[in-house]
Scaffold this motif. Structure first.
Motif, PDB file in Angstrom:
ATOM      1  N   ILE A  70       0.851  -1.194   0.000  1.00 15.74           N
ATOM      2  CA  ILE A  70       0.000   0.000   0.000  1.00 15.74           C
ATOM      3  C   ILE A  70       0.880   1.235   0.000  1.00 15.74           C
ATOM      4  CG2 ILE A  70      -1.767   1.305   1.240  1.00 15.74           C
ATOM      5  CD1 ILE A  70      -1.396  -2.331   2.062  1.00 15.74           C
ATOM      6  N   ILE A  71       0.692   2.094  -1.000  1.00 14.74           N
ATOM      7  CA  ILE A  71       1.400   3.364  -1.075  1.00 14.74           C
ATOM      8  C   ILE A  71       0.518   4.420  -0.423  1.00 14.74           C
ATOM      9  CG2 ILE A  71       2.574   5.029  -2.563  1.00 14.74           C
ATOM     10  CD1 ILE A  71       3.608   2.091  -2.813  1.00 14.74           C
ATOM     11  N   LYS A  94       0.907  -7.042   5.129  1.00 10.65           N
ATOM     12  CA  LYS A  94       0.881  -5.860   4.263  1.00 10.65           C
ATOM     13  C   LYS A  94       2.102  -4.973   4.499  1.00 10.65           C
ATOM     14  CE  LYS A  94      -4.121  -5.985   4.218  1.00 10.65           C
ATOM     15  NZ  LYS A  94      -4.156  -6.805   3.031  1.00 10.65           N
ATOM     16  N   LEU A  95       2.654  -4.475   3.399  1.00 12.61           N
ATOM     17  CA  LEU A  95       3.766  -3.526   3.464  1.00 12.61           C
ATOM     18  C   LEU A  95       3.223  -2.149   3.130  1.00 12.61           C
ATOM     19  CD1 LEU A  95       6.785  -2.787   3.662  1.00 12.61           C
ATOM     20  CD2 LEU A  95       6.995  -3.417   1.236  1.00 12.61           C
ATOM     21  N   LEU A  96       3.381  -1.203   4.047  1.00 12.59           N
ATOM     22  CA  LEU A  96       2.933   0.164   3.830  1.00 12.59           C
ATOM     23  C   LEU A  96       4.140   1.037   3.515  1.00 12.59           C
ATOM     24  CD1 LEU A  96       0.866  -1.182   5.977  1.00 12.59           C
ATOM     25  CD2 LEU A  96       0.026   1.142   6.191  1.00 12.59           C
ATOM     26  N   ILE A  97       3.997   1.874   2.472  1.00 16.82           N
ATOM     27  CA  ILE A  97       5.068   2.775   2.057  1.00 16.82           C
ATOM     28  C   ILE A  97       4.494   4.184   2.015  1.00 16.82           C
ATOM     29  CG2 ILE A  97       6.703   3.365   0.238  1.00 16.82           C
ATOM     30  CD1 ILE A  97       6.620   0.392  -0.623  1.00 16.82           C
ATOM     31  N   SER A  98       5.022   5.067   2.847  1.00 19.04           N
ATOM     32  CA  SER A  98       4.517   6.436   2.930  1.00 19.04           C
ATOM     33  C   SER A  98       5.376   7.402   2.133  1.00 19.04           C
ATOM     34  CB  SER A  98       4.488   6.898   4.391  1.00 19.04           C
ATOM     35  OG  SER A  98       4.205   8.294   4.459  1.00 19.04           O
ATOM     36  N   ALA A 104       7.428  11.429  10.162  1.00 18.15           N
ATOM     37  CA  ALA A 104       8.365  10.389  10.576  1.00 18.15           C
ATOM     38  C   ALA A 104       7.684   9.038  10.704  1.00 18.15           C
ATOM     39  CB  ALA A 104       9.006  10.771  11.908  1.00 18.15           C
ATOM     40  N   THR A 105       8.459   7.987  10.524  1.00 14.38           N
ATOM     41  CA  THR A 105       7.939   6.623  10.646  1.00 14.38           C
ATOM     42  C   THR A 105       7.306   6.409  12.019  1.00 14.38           C
ATOM     43  OG1 THR A 105       9.664   5.858   9.152  1.00 14.38           O
ATOM     44  CG2 THR A 105       8.560   4.181  10.458  1.00 14.38           C
ATOM     45  N   ARG A 106       7.958   6.904  13.060  1.00 12.40           N
ATOM     46  CA  ARG A 106       7.431   6.760  14.419  1.00 12.40           C
ATOM     47  C   ARG A 106       6.031   7.379  14.534  1.00 12.40           C
ATOM     48  NH1 ARG A 106      10.731   9.711  16.342  1.00 12.40           N
ATOM     49  NH2 ARG A 106       9.556  11.534  16.907  1.00 12.40           N
ATOM     50  N   LYS A 107       5.853   8.554  13.936  1.00 11.34           N
ATOM     51  CA  LYS A 107       4.555   9.222  13.990  1.00 11.34           C
ATOM     52  C   LYS A 107       3.508   8.435  13.200  1.00 11.34           C
ATOM     53  CE  LYS A 107       2.322  13.682  13.500  1.00 11.34           C
ATOM     54  NZ  LYS A 107       2.481  15.093  13.204  1.00 11.34           N
ATOM     55  N   LEU A 108       3.895   7.905  12.050  1.00  7.00           N
ATOM     56  CA  LEU A 108       2.971   7.097  11.249  1.00  7.00           C
ATOM     57  C   LEU A 108       2.517   5.869  12.041  1.00  7.00           C
ATOM     58  CD1 LEU A 108       4.843   7.288   7.837  1.00  7.00           C
ATOM     59  CD2 LEU A 108       2.622   8.330   8.332  1.00  7.00           C
ATOM     60  N   ARG A 109       3.458   5.223  12.723  1.00  8.79           N
ATOM     61  CA  ARG A 109       3.121   4.046  13.537  1.00  8.79           C
ATOM     62  C   ARG A 109       2.151   4.438  14.654  1.00  8.79           C
ATOM     63  NH1 ARG A 109       6.307  -0.134  12.100  1.00  8.79           N
ATOM     64  NH2 ARG A 109       8.390   0.329  11.308  1.00  8.79           N
ATOM     65  N   ASP A 110       2.406   5.572  15.307  1.00  8.68           N
ATOM     66  CA  ASP A 110       1.517   6.050  16.373  1.00  8.68           C
ATOM     67  C   ASP A 110       0.126   6.335  15.821  1.00  8.68           C
ATOM     68  OD1 ASP A 110       3.607   5.858  18.172  1.00  8.68           O
ATOM     69  OD2 ASP A 110       4.017   8.024  18.223  1.00  8.68           O
ATOM     70  N   GLN A 111       0.050   6.966  14.647  1.00  6.58           N
ATOM     71  CA  GLN A 111      -1.241   7.287  14.049  1.00  6.58           C
ATOM     72  C   GLN A 111      -1.996   6.024  13.648  1.00  6.58           C
ATOM     73  OE1 GLN A 111       0.046   9.926  10.893  1.00  6.58           O
ATOM     74  NE2 GLN A 111      -0.124  11.742  12.183  1.00  6.58           N
ATOM     75  N   LEU A 112      -1.272   5.018  13.186  1.00  8.64           N
ATOM     76  CA  LEU A 112      -1.895   3.758  12.803  1.00  8.64           C
ATOM     77  C   LEU A 112      -2.398   3.007  14.033  1.00  8.64           C
ATOM     78  CD1 LEU A 112      -2.529   1.920  10.375  1.00  8.64           C
ATOM     79  CD2 LEU A 112      -0.285   0.869  10.720  1.00  8.64           C
ATOM     80  N   GLY A 113      -1.655   3.108  15.122  1.00  6.35           N
ATOM     81  CA  GLY A 113      -2.087   2.509  16.374  1.00  6.35           C
ATOM     82  C   GLY A 113      -1.878   1.008  16.465  1.00  6.35           C
ATOM     83  N   ARG A 117       4.514  -3.179   9.054  1.00  6.06           N
ATOM     84  CA  ARG A 117       5.701  -3.085   8.205  1.00  6.06           C
ATOM     85  C   ARG A 117       5.555  -1.773   7.441  1.00  6.06           C
ATOM     86  NH1 ARG A 117       4.343  -7.819   4.854  1.00  6.06           N
ATOM     87  NH2 ARG A 117       6.121  -7.264   3.564  1.00  6.06           N
ATOM     88  N   LEU A 118       6.372  -0.803   7.787  1.00  6.22           N
ATOM     89  CA  LEU A 118       6.187   0.552   7.292  1.00  6.22           C
ATOM     90  C   LEU A 118       7.513   1.149   6.849  1.00  6.22           C
ATOM     91  CD1 LEU A 118       4.145   2.964   7.061  1.00  6.22           C
ATOM     92  CD2 LEU A 118       4.776   3.542   9.387  1.00  6.22           C
ATOM     93  N   ILE A 119       7.527   1.725   5.648  1.00  6.85           N
ATOM     94  CA  ILE A 119       8.715   2.364   5.106  1.00  6.85           C
ATOM     95  C   ILE A 119       8.361   3.799   4.716  1.00  6.85           C
ATOM     96  CG2 ILE A 119      10.426   2.353   3.242  1.00  6.85           C
ATOM     97  CD1 ILE A 119      10.044  -0.662   3.033  1.00  6.85           C
ATOM     98  N   ARG A 120       9.242   4.718   5.045  1.00 10.15           N
ATOM     99  CA  ARG A 120       9.075   6.124   4.665  1.00 10.15           C
ATOM    100  C   ARG A 120       9.982   6.428   3.474  1.00 10.15           C
ATOM    101  NH1 ARG A 120      11.082  11.224   8.314  1.00 10.15           N
ATOM    102  NH2 ARG A 120      10.507  12.864   6.859  1.00 10.15           N
TER     103      ARG A 120
END
Length: 197
Positions: A70-71, A94-98, A104-113, A117-120
């Motif tokens: 997911i982009i 699922k692999l998420l790519i922002s 920041a990756t940390r903020k994206l993870r916090d928002q996702l809750g 697997r997340l890449i910036r």
């Protein structure tokens, strides 16, 4: 892991989302039938779907639920709301790519809750003509091959470099935004030339 054979979803099909869709379909890296997108502008989404032969949906949860990669191509100011909406269908498969600038990756993870697997990444506007340079930040919580998948995907629109996340804000200001400012200056020079005959 390779991008080949994967179902790719674009949460947002604006300029950069469209550039990636164009690169993936023109290179043959991902067939159009394996790409689906959503966008808040239904008329724009319809045009993108018709132009590239991809799937189009208006339900973000269904979009993410049916994808492997997911982009996240929405504006930074609406990212939190979008991540909250799709969080129930995000799992370890699922692999998420922002591509959201400055998030920041940390903020994206916090928002996702939830763990993901997340890449910036930070592409730039020359990606619109398949001549971009994309910076990819190393991240924790990835499976072997995830970073290579992101590299393969963004190679479809130009060159790729892998950096530490601490360098991403500098990349965003210099490489991410720089070409757009140069393009504005060139356009202004051209307009001045036309005005003067």
């Amino acid at each position: 892991m390779s991008i080949k054979g994967k179902r790719v979803a674009f949460l947002g099909a604006g300029n950069m989302g469209e550039a990636l869709i164009k690169g993936l379909t023109q290179s043959g890296l991902v067939p159009a039938g394996s790409i689906t997108a959503s966008d808040a502008r239904a008329d724009h989404l319809g045009q993108i779907a018709k132009r590239y032969g991809i799937g189009a949906v208006t339900d973000n949860v269904a979009l993410v639920g049916g994808a492997d990669v997911i982009i996240l191509a929405v504006k930074p100011q609406i990212m939190a709301a979008v991540l909250k909406e799709v969080a129930p269908v995000v799992d370890e498969g699922k692999l998420l790519i922002s591509i959201a600038a400055g998030v920041a990756t940390r903020k994206l993870r916090d928002q996702l809750g939830r763990p993901a697997r997340l890449i910036r990444v930070m592409p730039n506007t020359p990606a619109l003509v398949l001549e971009g340079v994309t910076a990819i930040a190393r991240a924790e919580g990835l499976l072997p091959g995830d970073l290579e998948t992101a590299q393969e995907l963004f190679t479809a629109v130009g060159r790729v470099v892998v950096l530490e996340e601490s360098a991403m804000d500098a990349v965003t200001g210099l490489s991410g935004s720089g070409p757009a400012y140069v393009a504005i200056a060139i356009e202004a020079l051209a307009d001045g030339g036309v005005k003067m005959g």
